[in-house]
Design a protein around this motif. Structure first.
Motif, PDB file in Angstrom:
ATOM      1  N   ARG A 229      -0.684 -13.075   4.114  1.00  0.00           N
ATOM      2  CA  ARG A 229      -0.002 -11.998   3.450  1.00  0.00           C
ATOM      3  C   ARG A 229       1.595 -11.960   4.142  1.00  0.00           C
ATOM      4  O   ARG A 229       2.537 -11.879   3.386  1.00  0.00           O
TER       5      ARG A 229
ATOM      6  N   THR B 168      -4.128  -7.472   0.835  1.00  0.00           N
ATOM      7  CA  THR B 168      -4.989  -8.158   1.078  1.00  0.00           C
ATOM      8  C   THR B 168      -6.376  -7.825   0.570  1.00  0.00           C
ATOM      9  O   THR B 168      -6.596  -6.666   0.664  1.00  0.00           O
ATOM     10  N   GLU B 169      -7.220  -8.941   0.586  1.00  0.00           N
ATOM     11  CA  GLU B 169      -8.507  -8.526   0.074  1.00  0.00           C
ATOM     12  C   GLU B 169      -9.331  -7.638   1.057  1.00  0.00           C
ATOM     13  O   GLU B 169      -9.985  -6.657   0.647  1.00  0.00           O
ATOM     14  N   GLY B 170      -9.054  -7.982   2.358  1.00  0.00           N
ATOM     15  CA  GLY B 170      -9.930  -7.159   3.219  1.00  0.00           C
ATOM     16  C   GLY B 170      -9.385  -5.349   3.343  1.00  0.00           C
ATOM     17  O   GLY B 170     -10.437  -4.538   3.397  1.00  0.00           O
TER      18      GLY B 170
ATOM     19  N   TYR C 131       0.607  -1.128   0.100  1.00  0.00           N
ATOM     20  CA  TYR C 131       0.267   0.019  -0.036  1.00  0.00           C
ATOM     21  C   TYR C 131       0.877   1.329  -0.158  1.00  0.00           C
ATOM     22  O   TYR C 131       1.872   1.399   0.393  1.00  0.00           O
TER      23      TYR C 131
ATOM     24  N   ASN D  20      -7.994  -3.960   0.755  1.00  0.00           N
ATOM     25  CA  ASN D  20      -8.457  -3.618  -0.539  1.00  0.00           C
ATOM     26  C   ASN D  20      -9.780  -3.024  -0.464  1.00  0.00           C
ATOM     27  O   ASN D  20     -10.077  -1.866  -1.111  1.00  0.00           O
ATOM     28  N   LYS D  21     -10.779  -3.752   0.238  1.00  0.00           N
ATOM     29  CA  LYS D  21     -11.935  -3.545   0.328  1.00  0.00           C
ATOM     30  C   LYS D  21     -12.175  -2.097   1.020  1.00  0.00           C
ATOM     31  O   LYS D  21     -13.170  -1.100   0.981  1.00  0.00           O
TER      32      LYS D  21
ATOM     33  N   CYS E  50      -2.092 -10.563  -3.963  1.00  0.00           N
ATOM     34  CA  CYS E  50      -3.044 -10.236  -3.167  1.00  0.00           C
ATOM     35  C   CYS E  50      -3.637 -11.648  -2.442  1.00  0.00           C
ATOM     36  O   CYS E  50      -3.715 -12.719  -2.887  1.00  0.00           O
ATOM     37  N   GLU E  51      -3.425 -11.402  -1.227  1.00  0.00           N
ATOM     38  CA  GLU E  51      -3.804 -12.537  -0.294  1.00  0.00           C
ATOM     39  C   GLU E  51      -5.130 -12.435   0.722  1.00  0.00           C
ATOM     40  O   GLU E  51      -5.394 -11.331   0.703  1.00  0.00           O
ATOM     41  N   SER E  52      -5.524 -13.484   0.946  1.00  0.00           N
ATOM     42  CA  SER E  52      -6.938 -13.553   1.706  1.00  0.00           C
ATOM     43  C   SER E  52      -6.841 -12.756   3.138  1.00  0.00           C
ATOM     44  O   SER E  52      -7.758 -11.833   3.241  1.00  0.00           O
ATOM     45  N   ASP E  53      -5.817 -12.748   3.733  1.00  0.00           N
ATOM     46  CA  ASP E  53      -5.739 -12.012   5.093  1.00  0.00           C
ATOM     47  C   ASP E  53      -4.534 -11.692   5.600  1.00  0.00           C
ATOM     48  O   ASP E  53      -3.374 -11.632   4.831  1.00  0.00           O
TER      49      ASP E  53
END
Length: 177
Positions: free
Chosen positions: A89, A64-66, A40, A68-69, A82-85
């Motif tokens: 990461r 991370t997906e979270g 980031y 990014n949201k 991109c990783e899930s969490d």
């Protein structure tokens, strides 16, 4: 060498830390090293990425997906993963790096620092780890870790696995040895 750098993602930082992070990035790139970081374009993580990128170095970001949201701005990386969490990461960043640098930061940075140092101590990771102690930020932590070693609470001298530096050039030179 790919160097993973951990540091604050806060937006409200003293310029002394931001300038040190940028200079660390420039130093690493000038010496031919690539960066692995949290992806980031905020705080010290963004500053170190800009330093590497401005000096022509390779920048691998792991987001991370979270996050990014939440709309965090992503640095324009050479490679973006991109990783899930956060845990996945961190594992990915550690697996991609040859060496590690911890800059001033908060809970996430401390977590990353201690995971790497513990894995090196346990023999699970063969890599150098360094602290960029800008402005003496880590002095209390260094004192605590030295005390843990001196009192026998830490079974080995943590400094055998980690260097503490006040400037990027000697830090980078130490990583290369």
């Amino acid at each position: 060498m790919r160097v993973c750098v951990f540091g604050s993602s806060s937006l409200n930082l003293d310029a002394v830390y931001v300038d040190a992070a940028y200079e660390l990035g420039r130093t690493l790139a000038k010496r031919g090293h690539g960066l692995v970081f949290g992806g980031y374009d905020v705080g010290l993580m963004g500053a170190v990425a800009h330093g590497v990128g401005d000096a022509g170095g390779s920048v691998v970001g792991v987001v991370t997906e979270g996050l990014n949201k939440k709309g965090r701005p992503v640095y324009p990386c050479t490679e973006l993963i991109c990783e899930s969490d956060l845990a996945t990461r961190k594992e990915r960043m550690i697996g991609m790096a040859d060496a590690f640098v911890t800059m001033p930061g908060g809970l996430g940075t401390f977590d990353e620092f201690f995971v790497v140092l513990s894995q090196v101590k346990a023999g699970e990771l063969d890599a150098k780890s360094a602290i960029l102690n800008e402005g003496g930020y880590f002095d209390p932590l260094v004192e605590m870790l030295d005390r843990a070693t001196a009192t026998g609470l830490n079974s080995t001298d943590w400094r055998s696995n980690c260097g503490v530096f006040d400037a990027p050039e000697p830090l980078a030179a130490w990583l290369e040895v």
